[in-house]
Design a protein around this motif. Structure first.
Motif, short mmCIF file in Angstrom:
data_model
loop_
_atom_site.label_atom_id
_atom_site.label_comp_id
_atom_site.label_asym_id
_atom_site.label_seq_id
_atom_site.Cartn_x
_atom_site.Cartn_y
_atom_site.Cartn_z
N LEU A 462 0.84 -1.18 0.10
CA LEU A 462 -0.03 0.02 0.19
C LEU A 462 0.91 1.08 0.15
O LEU A 462 1.75 1.32 0.77
N VAL A 463 0.91 2.15 -1.13
CA VAL A 463 1.54 3.46 -1.25
C VAL A 463 0.63 4.55 -1.31
O VAL A 463 -0.21 4.48 -2.03
N HIS A 464 0.81 5.65 -0.44
CA HIS A 464 0.25 6.86 -0.64
C HIS A 464 1.24 7.80 -0.88
O HIS A 464 2.17 7.97 -0.46
N LEU A 465 0.94 8.91 -1.79
CA LEU A 465 1.76 10.04 -2.19
C LEU A 465 0.76 11.25 -1.67
O LEU A 465 -0.49 11.47 -2.04
N TYR A 466 1.34 11.88 -0.83
CA TYR A 466 0.81 13.01 0.02
C TYR A 466 0.91 14.33 -0.83
O TYR A 466 1.79 14.46 -1.57
N ARG A 467 -0.03 15.61 -0.65
CA ARG A 467 0.13 16.57 -1.46
C ARG A 467 1.41 17.30 -1.29
O ARG A 467 1.97 18.27 -2.01
N GLU A 538 1.58 2.03 -10.62
CA GLU A 538 -0.02 2.71 -10.91
C GLU A 538 -0.17 4.06 -10.30
O GLU A 538 -0.85 4.68 -11.31
N ILE A 539 0.40 4.57 -9.40
CA ILE A 539 0.46 6.02 -9.19
C ILE A 539 0.93 6.80 -10.16
O ILE A 539 0.49 7.86 -10.81
N LYS A 540 2.11 6.41 -10.48
CA LYS A 540 2.77 7.21 -11.54
C LYS A 540 2.23 7.18 -12.90
O LYS A 540 2.19 8.21 -13.73
N ASP A 541 1.56 6.03 -13.15
CA ASP A 541 0.78 5.93 -14.61
C ASP A 541 -0.32 6.95 -14.42
O ASP A 541 -0.44 7.60 -15.54
N ARG A 542 -1.03 7.29 -13.26
CA ARG A 542 -2.02 8.25 -13.29
C ARG A 542 -1.40 9.62 -13.44
O ARG A 542 -1.80 10.58 -14.23
N LEU A 543 -0.07 9.76 -12.89
CA LEU A 543 0.50 11.01 -13.07
C LEU A 543 1.15 11.59 -14.32
O LEU A 543 0.98 12.61 -15.01
N TYR A 544 1.40 10.28 -15.01
CA TYR A 544 2.00 10.43 -16.39
C TYR A 544 0.75 10.73 -17.44
O TYR A 544 0.97 11.81 -18.21
N ALA A 545 -0.26 10.53 -17.05
CA ALA A 545 -1.38 10.62 -17.94
C ALA A 545 -1.86 12.09 -17.87
O ALA A 545 -2.19 12.74 -18.62
N PHE A 566 10.92 16.35 -13.96
CA PHE A 566 11.35 17.14 -15.11
C PHE A 566 10.84 16.50 -16.32
O PHE A 566 10.47 15.49 -16.67
N PHE A 567 10.41 17.49 -17.11
CA PHE A 567 9.62 17.45 -18.51
C PHE A 567 9.69 18.80 -19.28
O PHE A 567 9.65 19.88 -18.88
N ASP A 568 9.94 18.59 -20.68
CA ASP A 568 9.58 19.68 -21.27
C ASP A 568 10.45 20.80 -21.23
O ASP A 568 9.95 22.11 -20.89
N ASN A 569 11.75 20.54 -20.72
CA ASN A 569 12.65 21.77 -20.33
C ASN A 569 12.23 22.48 -19.05
O ASN A 569 12.56 23.77 -19.04
N GLN A 570 11.65 21.80 -18.18
CA GLN A 570 11.22 22.69 -17.19
C GLN A 570 10.93 21.61 -16.08
O GLN A 570 11.01 20.31 -16.45
N SER A 571 10.81 21.88 -14.79
CA SER A 571 10.74 20.90 -13.65
C SER A 571 10.04 21.94 -12.56
O SER A 571 9.77 22.87 -12.50
N ILE A 572 8.90 20.89 -11.93
CA ILE A 572 8.21 21.42 -10.83
C ILE A 572 8.60 20.14 -9.74
O ILE A 572 9.07 19.17 -9.84
N SER A 573 8.27 20.68 -8.44
CA SER A 573 8.57 19.66 -7.33
C SER A 573 7.35 18.72 -7.40
O SER A 573 6.55 18.79 -7.85
N LEU A 574 7.82 17.45 -6.75
CA LEU A 574 6.75 16.38 -6.54
C LEU A 574 5.71 16.77 -5.93
O LEU A 574 4.38 16.52 -6.35
N LEU A 577 3.33 18.62 -8.26
CA LEU A 577 2.64 17.90 -9.07
C LEU A 577 1.53 17.08 -8.28
O LEU A 577 0.50 16.90 -8.95
N ALA A 578 1.74 16.56 -7.19
CA ALA A 578 0.80 15.68 -6.35
C ALA A 578 -0.35 16.64 -6.18
O ALA A 578 -1.44 16.34 -5.99
N ASN A 579 -0.04 17.90 -5.74
CA ASN A 579 -0.92 18.87 -5.44
C ASN A 579 -1.91 19.41 -6.51
O ASN A 579 -3.15 19.35 -6.54
N ALA A 580 -1.26 19.53 -7.71
CA ALA A 580 -2.00 19.77 -8.76
C ALA A 580 -2.92 18.71 -9.40
O ALA A 580 -4.27 18.75 -9.65
#
Length: 772
Positions: A462-467, A538-545, A566-574, A577-580
């Motif tokens: 069981l894995v949770h990624l928090y905001r 599974e969590i990353k698949d949702r984030l990739y989408a 990191f993507f498209d010559n930019q980066s945001i913190s995890l 991304l989780a919050n978005a």
């Protein structure tokens, strides 16, 4: 994306690092919380066991009036208090009562349990019971046993009888392999806390929380969902807490239900050693046929196991002895027969290696005897009989050995430790030394990885990624000091590209990850890390989408690292991304499952592929014995061990070192002794000698074999490391035999295990007399 997709090797930042154990600072400062460190809830009561003074026979009557009247006693539990099944056996076999009734089957079998306000009061009260019994002569030695816990079982390949009859050289022999006490630092303990609606929480020191949950539920006659079992860490398990933690959890839970108060059951060390099972000991009888060069042609071995008073895990343990009776050697024709005897002793159980070490000891004893009879060096005979190419790659149970590292690994150690130079030097030294004799041995291991009971080869996580970008990790594995939690956390941190401090390692709980397998069979990391990886994916698949939809960037252009994405010559913190993703109502949690692929085993037909892969290793040990006293000293140890591509080299080397010393104790100093009345006499550190720091040689070098990793798709191509190292110190036992052989060249040494000073002295005297 497939559930088992892993980051490319070149991108790894956390995996492969020699990170320290996650609890190491708390271990050395005394702040790591074990069950006895949990703050006791108000009103906690304590249990102590009571047992009859016989090892075999019938209880005519038992008077507990003085027990109940003792100071601070709240109640006394007997079998009549159990509302459900009075059975603590694995898989509810039905042959092991939590509380005995009218029959006693071993000395120390629990008949009642005292529940008192203090542990001291409970223990004092338990001594006040008055038993009237009819004792029967106990069956202690396996050679005297006739009743069996299971039917005889055998592997047969080819025609061993014909091969033995036509072999140019043949011989037969027998010897004994002793058992071993687990001697975990934290003894058996459970704390049961009743809930408001009939549910119960059990803190149990167990390697198998799900089994404790199910057995407690059966005993209380409640659904499994009403019982939650939790364990954050154990102070050692080594197999002794795989099946045998259930009894103490059942009794603590029963007391909690009966009194409505929290109840704790912590066994005293003497009671723990008397009442709980050990490593199975064996009588081994065998016939061997080989050619003039020592190449095996036929092997016929019968392994008689002392199982104790109940079946427990004897089916799987003794089967594993059979699976490893070949160790690293090809048997063209063989019969491997096992007989499992019931005795009036504690029920033997799982122990690190799960029966495999005993099978390997037989194989190495046989190699030594072939060599000494032919006047050759044992290493020559071992190498000649290694598994090889086509036609010499099938085990006695039919599995093909496709990942053989024996030849290259042994050759590397042989050169690295200067085996042949030392062999010549030791021979010269022995020739001029009358009393002290030195011995040298290099032995290999080939250990199969997987549970041979197929349903156990699965795990959940069981894995949770928090905001805020932090991660919560839970899985079905248990931590007993081996570093499992850290390794799985490294995988999770690697997959999300975060620092280790971002991953919260949490206690194993049956209400988070259900229906788990035991942490055993060296499979803890293989199974649970793969399940955690699947959850991360599974969590990353949702984030990739989500990224593809929001930023129009394909997943192959996205990289999680350094706590950022990191993507498209930019980066945001995890965290960003989780919050978005949360704002867009995307799930950041996953409960995932993993099952080991390709394996199968049909026990009735003795066919299939029981092991996913093999782990390999080799060790070279040098010893000195005193032929006047039988005393022994290990002078030097060199180890080369295969862990594939290590997840954590520091943890793996620590496991190898610890496993070696524990196995060395089993084969040299740890001796279990029962008297004629069936009482265990070696039930305390004063009478049972485990290895200490002074027994470890000054030269003790452990190296990891450098390879391309596991050929199968294991977690980051690593291999299991928990059990295989325990078999490495067979080289110590063989080196002792080698020293004994130098007493009188041409005589085959007759040495049982463990090679205690008494056993060594007996072997020396037999060699001097020519009776060997």
């Amino acid at each position: 994306m497939p559930a088992e997709t892993m980051r490319p090797e070149a991108e790894l930042q956390i995996v492969r690092k020699p990170l320290p154990h996650d609890s190491a600072p708390r271990h050395v400062t005394g702040t790591a919380a074990y069950i006895d460190d949990i703050r006791e809830p108000s009103g906690t009561l304590h249990l102590a066991p009571g047992y009859a003074p016989i090892a075999s026979g019938r209880i005519v009557s038992v008077d507990l009036s003085a027990v109940r009247a003792a100071p601070d006693v709240v109640t006394v539990l007997t079998a009549e208090d159990i509302p459900g099944a009075n059975d603590i056996s694995p898989k509810q076999i039905g042959d092991d009562p939590a509380l005995a009734t009218d029959t006693v089957r071993f000395h120390g079998q629990v008949v009642f349990a005292v529940v008192a306000k203090t542990r001291d009061a409970a223990r004092r009260a338990a001594k006040k019971a008055r038993f009237v019994t009819e004792a029967a002569p106990p069956v202690i030695d396996v050679a005297e046993a006739t009743e069996k816990v299971l039917a005889d079982y055998a592997f047969v390949q080819g025609d061993p009888d014909a091969a033995l009859a036509t072999a140019p050289v043949s011989f037969e022999d027998e010897f004994r392999i002793g058992g071993q006490e687990h001697f975990y630092l934290e003894g058996q303990i459970s704390l049961a806390i009743p809930g408001e609606a009939g549910e119960i929480l059990v803190h149990a020191s167990t390697q198998h929380p799900s089994e404790v949950q199910h057995v407690v539920a059966h005993a209380l006659h409640v659904p499994s969902s009403a019982v939650t079992v939790e364990i954050r860490r154990m102070g050692g398990g080594f197999g002794g807490k795989e099946s045998q933690a259930t009894q103490w959890a059942v009794l603590a839970a029963l007391a909690a239900v009966k009194t409505g108060q929290p109840c704790k059951f912590r066994l005293d060390r003497d009671d723990d050693m008397i009442m709980t099972g050990k490593r199975h000991d064996f009588r081994v009888r065998y016939r061997v046929g080989h050619d003039e060069n020592g190449l095996l042609q036929g092997v016929d071995v019968a392994l008689d196991a002392r199982c104790g008073h109940s079946e427990d895990l004897s089916m799987g343990v003794v089967d594993r002895t059979m699976f490893h009776s070949d160790n690293s050697y090809f048997y063209p024709n063989c019969r491997v027969l096992t007989r499992r005897f019931r005795t009036n002793t504690c029920s033997n159980t799982a122990y690190r290696g799960f029966g495999g070490p005993q099978g390997m000891v037989f194989a190495e004893r046989m190699m030594d005897q072939v060599a000494y009879r032919l006047g050759k060096d044992p290493l020559e005979i071992r190498k000649a009989n290694f598994y090889g190419g086509r036609g010499r790659d099938r085990t006695p149970y039919g599995q093909q050995v496709t990942d053989n590292l024996l030849h290259e690994l042994v050759a590397e150690l042989e050169a690295d430790c200067s085996y042949w130079e030392r062999r010549a030097e030791i021979a010269a030294w022995n020739a001029s030394s009358r009393i002290l004799k030195r011995g040298l041995a290099l032995t290999p291991i080939k250990f199969g990885i997987s549970f041979t009971l197929m349903p156990l080869n699965q795990a959940g996580a069981l894995v949770h990624l928090y905001r805020d970008g932090s991660v919560h990790l839970n899985h079905g594995g248990t931590e007993m000091g081996q570093g499992l939690f850290l390794k799985v956390a490294q995988v999770v941190a690697e997959e999300f590209g975060v620092d280790m401090g971002k991953v919260a390692i949490t206690a194993t709980r049956t209400d988070k990850v259900p229906n788990t397998s035991p942490t055993a069979a060296s499979s803890g990391t293989d199974l649970n890390a793969m399940a955690a990886l699947a959850a991360c994916n599974e969590i990353k698949d949702r984030l990739y989408a989500f990224i593809e939809q929001k930023w129009r960037v394909r997943r192959d252009k996205v990289n999680f690292r350094d706590n950022r994405v990191f993507f498209d010559n930019q980066s945001i913190s995890l965290a960003e991304l989780a919050n978005a993703a949360y704002v867009e109502r995307i799930s950041l949690s996953s409960a995932a499952h993993y099952r080991t692929p390709v394996i199968s085993w049909n026990r009735d037909k003795a066919e299939g592929r029981p092991f996913y892969y093999f782990a390999y290793g080799a060790s070279c040990s040098e010893v000195t014995i005193d032929t006047m006293t039988g005393e022994m000293r290990v002078d030097r140890v060199d180890v080369l061990h295969d862990v594939g591509k290590s997840l954590n080299p520091a943890i793996d080397i620590g496991q190898i070192e610890g496993g070696f010393v524990q196995g060395m104790g089993w084969l040299t100093t740890e001796e279990l002794v029962w008297d004629k009345q069936g009482r265990l006499r070696t039930h305390a550190p004063s009478t049972y000698k485990i290895p200490t720091a002074s027994d470890v040689p000054e030269h003790f070098i452990v190296k990891l074999f450098q390879s391309d990793g596991a050929r199968e798709k294991t977690i980051y191509r690593s291999k299991a490391v928990g059990e295989p190292p325990l078999m490495l110190p067979i080289s110590v036992w063989c080196a002792i035999a080698n020293a004994v052989a130098s007493v009188r060249p041409g005589v085959v040494p007759q040495l049982d295990a463990p090679a205690t000073p008494e056993a060594i002295l007996k072997a020396v005297r037999r060699a001097l007399s020519g009776d060997a």
